[in-house]
Design a protein around this motif. Sequence first.
Motif, mmCIF file in Angstrom:
data_model
loop_
_atom_site.group_PDB
_atom_site.id
_atom_site.type_symbol
_atom_site.label_atom_id
_atom_site.label_comp_id
_atom_site.label_asym_id
_atom_site.label_seq_id
_atom_site.Cartn_x
_atom_site.Cartn_y
_atom_site.Cartn_z
ATOM 1 N N PRO A 24 0.771 -1.359 -0.026
ATOM 2 C CA PRO A 24 -0.001 0.027 -0.169
ATOM 3 C C PRO A 24 0.948 1.237 -0.190
ATOM 4 O O PRO A 24 1.948 1.225 0.646
ATOM 5 N N LEU A 25 0.375 2.355 -0.774
ATOM 6 C CA LEU A 25 1.163 3.452 -0.695
ATOM 7 C C LEU A 25 0.051 4.446 -0.445
ATOM 8 O O LEU A 25 -1.029 4.370 -0.937
ATOM 9 N N VAL A 26 0.264 5.561 0.334
ATOM 10 C CA VAL A 26 -0.562 6.957 0.421
ATOM 11 C C VAL A 26 0.304 7.996 -0.044
ATOM 12 O O VAL A 26 1.489 8.197 0.448
ATOM 13 N N ILE A 27 -0.306 8.767 -0.826
ATOM 14 C CA ILE A 27 0.445 9.933 -1.285
ATOM 15 C C ILE A 27 -0.637 11.148 -0.683
ATOM 16 O O ILE A 27 -1.745 11.282 -0.781
ATOM 17 N N GLU A 28 0.198 12.005 0.020
ATOM 18 C CA GLU A 28 -0.390 13.073 0.787
ATOM 19 C C GLU A 28 0.242 14.663 0.169
ATOM 20 O O GLU A 28 1.135 14.684 0.022
ATOM 21 N N ILE A 29 -0.950 15.428 -0.337
ATOM 22 C CA ILE A 29 -0.657 16.665 -0.503
ATOM 23 C C ILE A 29 -1.434 17.616 0.041
ATOM 24 O O ILE A 29 -2.580 17.363 0.422
ATOM 25 N N VAL A 30 -0.658 18.809 0.470
ATOM 26 C CA VAL A 30 -1.568 19.856 1.305
ATOM 27 C C VAL A 30 -1.239 21.081 0.578
ATOM 28 O O VAL A 30 0.142 21.634 0.137
ATOM 29 N N ASP A 31 -2.464 21.726 0.180
ATOM 30 C CA ASP A 31 -2.455 23.233 -0.379
ATOM 31 C C ASP A 31 -3.818 23.640 -0.133
ATOM 32 O O ASP A 31 -4.432 23.274 0.546
ATOM 33 N N SER A 32 -3.905 25.028 -0.791
ATOM 34 C CA SER A 32 -5.348 25.496 -0.711
ATOM 35 C C SER A 32 -6.303 24.863 -1.518
ATOM 36 O O SER A 32 -5.987 24.099 -2.364
ATOM 37 N N GLU A 33 -7.538 25.067 -0.702
ATOM 38 C CA GLU A 33 -8.584 24.168 -1.409
ATOM 39 C C GLU A 33 -8.768 24.420 -2.994
ATOM 40 O O GLU A 33 -9.063 23.546 -3.620
ATOM 41 N N GLU A 34 -8.468 25.518 -3.264
ATOM 42 C CA GLU A 34 -8.889 26.089 -4.741
ATOM 43 C C GLU A 34 -7.644 25.233 -5.507
ATOM 44 O O GLU A 34 -7.799 24.665 -6.612
ATOM 45 N N LYS A 35 -6.408 25.108 -5.265
ATOM 46 C CA LYS A 35 -5.605 24.366 -6.192
ATOM 47 C C LYS A 35 -5.512 22.755 -5.960
ATOM 48 O O LYS A 35 -5.417 22.135 -6.772
ATOM 49 N N ILE A 36 -5.948 22.146 -4.613
ATOM 50 C CA ILE A 36 -6.282 20.839 -4.477
ATOM 51 C C ILE A 36 -7.345 20.611 -5.396
ATOM 52 O O ILE A 36 -7.523 19.669 -6.116
ATOM 53 N N ARG A 37 -8.630 21.285 -5.445
ATOM 54 C CA ARG A 37 -9.469 21.062 -6.370
ATOM 55 C C ARG A 37 -9.240 21.049 -7.845
ATOM 56 O O ARG A 37 -9.814 20.309 -8.524
ATOM 57 N N SER A 38 -8.600 22.077 -8.298
ATOM 58 C CA SER A 38 -8.099 22.060 -9.659
ATOM 59 C C SER A 38 -7.242 20.808 -9.808
ATOM 60 O O SER A 38 -7.335 20.094 -10.929
#
Length: 116
Positions: A69-83
């Motif tokens: 199993p792999l989990v990729i985590e990315i944190v940023d503003s909601e706008e950039k994540i939704r994009s």
Amino acid sequence: MQAPQSAVLLRIYTEEGKMNDRRPLYEDIVLKAREAKLAGATVLRGPMGFGQHASIHTAKILDLSARLPLVIEIVDSEEKIRSFLAELDTMKEVGLVTTEKVEVVHYGGRAMQPGG
């Protein structure tokens, strides 16, 4: 320390052996996140897990398949994540994708700026 910033945590659950065209899926996701100028991405490797089909994937010496199993985590503003979610839609077999609101209290040597 500056006031905390609200952000979104994107988690992508997949497995090590999955490919997107000729590149490992996790690598393709991280490179596309970098191209999108997201704040950062981390790939976490799990020694054991199961998913949609309830098959156990483990790092035992006798089970040398590349299906951990792999989990990729990315944190940023909601706008950039939704994009970025639209970019994930173009990839095959991504797996489970979740988002949650988080509060960034520290980001490197500086506070995270709204909008990335």
